[in-house]
Design a protein around this motif. Structure first.
Motif, PDB file in Angstrom:
ATOM      1  N   LEU A  21       0.684  -0.900   0.129  1.00  0.00           N
ATOM      2  CA  LEU A  21       0.026  -0.027  -0.271  1.00  0.00           C
ATOM      3  C   LEU A  21       0.466   1.268  -0.111  1.00  0.00           C
ATOM      4  CD1 LEU A  21      -3.107  -0.875   2.761  1.00  0.00           C
ATOM      5  CD2 LEU A  21      -3.513  -0.866   0.501  1.00  0.00           C
ATOM      6  N   LEU A  22       1.836   0.919   0.088  1.00  0.00           N
ATOM      7  CA  LEU A  22       2.943   2.100   0.648  1.00  0.00           C
ATOM      8  C   LEU A  22       3.206   2.582  -1.026  1.00  0.00           C
ATOM      9  CD1 LEU A  22       4.507   4.753   2.332  1.00  0.00           C
ATOM     10  CD2 LEU A  22       6.165   2.845   1.919  1.00  0.00           C
ATOM     11  N   PRO A  23       3.595   1.537  -1.580  1.00  0.00           N
ATOM     12  CA  PRO A  23       4.169   2.375  -2.752  1.00  0.00           C
ATOM     13  C   PRO A  23       2.662   3.142  -3.554  1.00  0.00           C
ATOM     14  CG  PRO A  23       4.573   0.046  -2.856  1.00  0.00           C
ATOM     15  CD  PRO A  23       4.896   0.455  -1.754  1.00  0.00           C
ATOM     16  N   LEU A  24       2.163   2.150  -3.389  1.00  0.00           N
ATOM     17  CA  LEU A  24       0.660   2.492  -3.881  1.00  0.00           C
ATOM     18  C   LEU A  24       0.202   3.825  -3.458  1.00  0.00           C
ATOM     19  CD1 LEU A  24      -1.856   2.296  -5.947  1.00  0.00           C
ATOM     20  CD2 LEU A  24      -3.081   1.144  -3.784  1.00  0.00           C
ATOM     21  N   SER A  25       0.150   4.448  -2.277  1.00  0.00           N
ATOM     22  CA  SER A  25       0.058   6.006  -1.670  1.00  0.00           C
ATOM     23  C   SER A  25       0.901   6.644  -2.741  1.00  0.00           C
ATOM     24  CB  SER A  25      -0.097   5.461  -0.375  1.00  0.00           C
ATOM     25  OG  SER A  25      -0.932   4.764  -0.102  1.00  0.00           O
ATOM     26  N   LEU A  47      -3.469   5.549   3.703  1.00  0.00           N
ATOM     27  CA  LEU A  47      -2.877   4.615   3.583  1.00  0.00           C
ATOM     28  C   LEU A  47      -3.458   3.639   5.421  1.00  0.00           C
ATOM     29  CD1 LEU A  47      -0.065   3.159   2.914  1.00  0.00           C
ATOM     30  CD2 LEU A  47       0.678   4.959   4.078  1.00  0.00           C
ATOM     31  N   LEU A  48      -3.581   4.374   6.023  1.00  0.00           N
ATOM     32  CA  LEU A  48      -3.710   4.124   7.638  1.00  0.00           C
ATOM     33  C   LEU A  48      -5.146   3.094   7.091  1.00  0.00           C
ATOM     34  CD1 LEU A  48      -2.846   7.093   9.367  1.00  0.00           C
ATOM     35  CD2 LEU A  48      -1.535   5.452   8.980  1.00  0.00           C
ATOM     36  N   SER A  49      -6.303   3.849   6.236  1.00  0.00           N
ATOM     37  CA  SER A  49      -7.312   3.067   6.851  1.00  0.00           C
ATOM     38  C   SER A  49      -7.714   1.379   6.530  1.00  0.00           C
ATOM     39  CB  SER A  49      -8.150   3.922   6.131  1.00  0.00           C
ATOM     40  OG  SER A  49      -8.710   5.282   6.519  1.00  0.00           O
ATOM     41  N   ASN A  50      -6.672   1.366   5.138  1.00  0.00           N
ATOM     42  CA  ASN A  50      -6.657   0.030   4.584  1.00  0.00           C
ATOM     43  C   ASN A  50      -5.584  -0.536   4.920  1.00  0.00           C
ATOM     44  OD1 ASN A  50      -7.874  -0.444   1.855  1.00  0.00           O
ATOM     45  ND2 ASN A  50      -6.475   2.030   1.036  1.00  0.00           N
ATOM     46  N   GLY A  68      -0.616  -0.838  11.836  1.00  0.00           N
ATOM     47  CA  GLY A  68      -2.632  -1.820  11.086  1.00  0.00           C
ATOM     48  C   GLY A  68      -2.745  -2.265  12.195  1.00  0.00           C
ATOM     49  N   SER A  69      -1.963  -2.612  12.998  1.00  0.00           N
ATOM     50  CA  SER A  69      -2.258  -3.287  14.370  1.00  0.00           C
ATOM     51  C   SER A  69      -3.215  -1.903  15.437  1.00  0.00           C
ATOM     52  CB  SER A  69      -1.494  -4.303  15.020  1.00  0.00           C
ATOM     53  OG  SER A  69      -2.058  -4.269  16.066  1.00  0.00           O
ATOM     54  N   MET A  70      -2.097  -0.710  14.921  1.00  0.00           N
ATOM     55  CA  MET A  70      -2.970  -0.078  15.754  1.00  0.00           C
ATOM     56  C   MET A  70      -3.635   0.497  15.669  1.00  0.00           C
ATOM     57  SD  MET A  70       0.653   1.774  17.077  1.00  0.00           S
ATOM     58  CE  MET A  70       0.548   3.402  16.825  1.00  0.00           C
ATOM     59  N   LEU A  75     -13.547   1.107   6.106  1.00  0.00           N
ATOM     60  CA  LEU A  75     -14.181   2.161   4.659  1.00  0.00           C
ATOM     61  C   LEU A  75     -13.800   2.228   4.002  1.00  0.00           C
ATOM     62  CD1 LEU A  75     -15.936  -2.192   3.578  1.00  0.00           C
ATOM     63  CD2 LEU A  75     -13.563  -1.156   2.811  1.00  0.00           C
ATOM     64  N   ALA A  76     -15.210   2.961   4.922  1.00  0.00           N
ATOM     65  CA  ALA A  76     -15.401   4.711   4.946  1.00  0.00           C
ATOM     66  C   ALA A  76     -14.154   5.868   5.076  1.00  0.00           C
ATOM     67  CB  ALA A  76     -16.601   5.113   6.528  1.00  0.00           C
ATOM     68  N   PHE A  77     -13.826   5.393   5.722  1.00  0.00           N
ATOM     69  CA  PHE A  77     -12.182   6.524   5.592  1.00  0.00           C
ATOM     70  C   PHE A  77     -11.891   6.752   4.296  1.00  0.00           C
ATOM     71  CE2 PHE A  77     -12.495   6.624  10.420  1.00  0.00           C
ATOM     72  CZ  PHE A  77     -12.986   8.103  10.410  1.00  0.00           C
ATOM     73  N   VAL A  78     -11.640   5.268   3.807  1.00  0.00           N
ATOM     74  CA  VAL A  78     -10.583   4.949   2.535  1.00  0.00           C
ATOM     75  C   VAL A  78     -11.347   5.715   1.319  1.00  0.00           C
ATOM     76  CG1 VAL A  78      -9.882   3.157   0.513  1.00  0.00           C
ATOM     77  CG2 VAL A  78     -10.021   2.429   2.628  1.00  0.00           C
TER      78      VAL A  78
END
Length: 186
Positions: free
Chosen positions: A68-72, A100-103, A119-121, A140-143
């Motif tokens: 997700l980092l390179p995607l972001s 990124l964080l929501s995903n 992600g765990s946090m 999902l709403a945040f994404v």
């Protein structure tokens, strides 16, 4: 005294910028694409020593959500390229961070322990507050909201386009496709 006044005048005059802001944005976007590529190469094990260290550190932080980092970063570069027609600023960067964080939180909910430390946090805070189903719903709403904000999507226009697309009769679509495929003679 004459030297002081001359120095003060020089400092008071606005300096001419040697590179335009558009050029700087373009370079930033290209560097983000390059960094995104490096992160992908690092994941594939061909990023060299730096790539290996980067992958190791980010994998610990992001888990399988590392991709997700390179995607972001790539999406941020698209936003910068779009900024030549639209505004790009702190709001768009914040939206990509929320994306990124929501995903990462979603990854950790779907695959416990696989979203890395971050992600765990994220998932842990939401799960404690609203339990798993609501956590998925909110993340999902945040994404979706982050994409809408980052790319400045007008939901009214989008809904109109979707309605118009579905309203097109299947026979009209087939006829227009046949007309476009017909050979031109003459």
């Amino acid at each position: 005294k004459g030297k002081k006044n001359k120095k003060e005048k020089i400092e008071d005059e606005p300096r001419a910028r040697s590179v335009s802001s558009a050029a700087l944005r373009g370079v930033a976007a290209i560097l983000l694409v390059a960094l995104s590529g490096l992160l992908i190469l690092a994941q594939l094990g061909v990023g060299g020593v730096f790539g290996e260290a980067t992958f190791s550190g980010f994998s610990w932080l992001l888990g399988v959500g590392y991709i997700l980092l390179p995607l972001s970063l790539f999406m941020t570069s698209i936003l910068i390229f779009k900024s030549f027609q639209q505004h790009f600023g702190v709001v768009q960067v914040a939206a990509m961070i929320v994306f990124l964080l929501s995903n990462l939180g979603l990854v950790d909910v779907a695959f416990p322990g696989e979203g890395g430390v971050v992600g765990s946090m994220i998932s842990g805070v939401f799960i404690k507050a609203v339990d798993i189903p609501a956590t998925v719903f909110f993340l999902l709403a945040f994404v979706i909201a982050s994409i809408i904000v980052a790319f400045d999507v007008n939901l009214g226009e989008l809904a109109s386009k979707i309605r118009a697309w579905f309203a097109t009769a299947p026979s009209e679509t087939a006829e227009s496709l046949q007309e476009e495929d017909a050979p031109i003679t003459g």
